[in-house]
Design an enzyme around this catalytic site. Structure first.
Site, PDB file in Angstrom:
ATOM      1  CG  HIS A 111      43.879  36.091  43.586  1.00 51.67           C
ATOM      2  ND1 HIS A 111      45.084  36.753  43.500  1.00 51.67           N
ATOM      3  CD2 HIS A 111      43.273  36.269  42.390  1.00 51.67           C
ATOM      4  CE1 HIS A 111      45.197  37.290  42.298  1.00 51.67           C
ATOM      5  NE2 HIS A 111      44.113  37.016  41.595  1.00 51.67           N
TER       6      HIS A 111
ATOM      7  CB  CYS B 275      51.593  36.107  43.918  1.00 50.17           C
ATOM      8  SG  CYS B 275      50.539  36.329  45.301  1.00 50.17           S
TER       9      CYS B 275
END
Ligand code: CIR
Length: 258
Positions: free
Chosen positions: A164, A251
């Site tokens: 990401h 996350c």
């Protein structure tokens, strides 16, 4: 008026974590019990920084459900419910939306858009969106359309060597980001102060900013030292089991003020 509360939404580690999605890492055994203990310590660290920690409903059927960041993008004005790029994760959002609806107006991305919250970095009114295996052009455009009326500029950033955008760069202070220049171009963040990870710690760019401090993996002491030297307080956590599932500190929560 009541004092604003810093909320942190989290979700328990799924017993199926070992069947998680993996993109850049090879599969290795994961001790799910240990992951759950580390995750509880992470929640305790968030509470220690003043967060009110709320656990989302458990989702044992979703191996990656602990990584709640990917399910939404929460801004002051609204929350955008994501459409995760991995099909196995798509329905994780169903139990997140009703909880966010208590605090924010909602918008939701729709097919063919895909976008993981881990690809979205917010720095003031500037929003950066990683173009990754999880976030496609339609996801970028849909987020831009949802945020434009609220005065955000939304820029696409190429990522190529990590899962990401926020594997490569995260906010660590007002107008300051921590980044790995091997994984993302520092020029994309012109106008912001840029702190680089120690070259021996390529995965160290993921830090979670809460108030004036950052939650940071204890696995990366050299980069932590750089942050401290730059005047940024760090709270170290051990998320080594979740790291085997390609997870890191941002996350595992959605942090916002309400
Ligand atoms: C996945 O591949 O979706 C999970 N195994 C890891 C997600 C990590 N999330 C994040 O960095 N925001």
């Amino acid at each position: 008026m009541a004092k604003p509360v810093v909320h942190a939404l989290t979700r328990a580690v799924s017993p199926g974590l070992a069947r998680c999605e993996l993109t850049y890492l090879a599969r290795v055994p994961i001790d799910v019990e240990r992951a759950a203990i580390q995750h509880r310590a992470y929640e305790t660290a968030l509470a220690g920084l003043g967060c009110r920690v709320t656990r989302l409903p458990p989702a044992p059927e979703h191996p990656d459900a602990v990584f709640v960041e990917d399910t939404a993008v929460v801004l002051d004005e609204l929350a955008v419910i994501a459409r995760p790029g991995a099909p196995s994760r798509r329905t994780e959002t169903a139990s997140v939306a009703p909880v966010l609806a208590r605090y924010r107006a909602l918008a939701a991305l729709e097919a063919p858009a895909t976008l993981d919250g881990g690809d979205v970095l917010v720095a003031g009114r500037r929003v950066f969106v990683g173009r990754s295996t999880r976030t496609n052009r339609e996801g970028f455009e849909a987020l831009r359309a949802a945020l434009a009326p609220h005065g955000y500029t939304v820029a696409a950033v190429e990522t190529g060597r990590c899962l990401h955008l926020k594997s490569a760069v995260t906010p660590v202070g007002p107008d300051t980001v921590l980044l790995n220049p091997e994984w993302v171009s520092p020029e994309a963040f012109d106008g912001l102060r840029r702190i680089l990870v120690d070259p021996a710690e390529p995965a160290a760019a993921n830090a979670l900013r809460v108030g004036d401090a950052v939650v940071f993996p204890e696995a990366y002491p050299r980069t932590r030292e750089r942050l401290e030297r730059a005047g940024i307080d760090t709270v170290a956590v051990d998320l080594s089991e979740l790291a085997k599932a390609e997870g890191a500190v941002t996350c595992c929560s959605l942090v916002f003020t309400a």
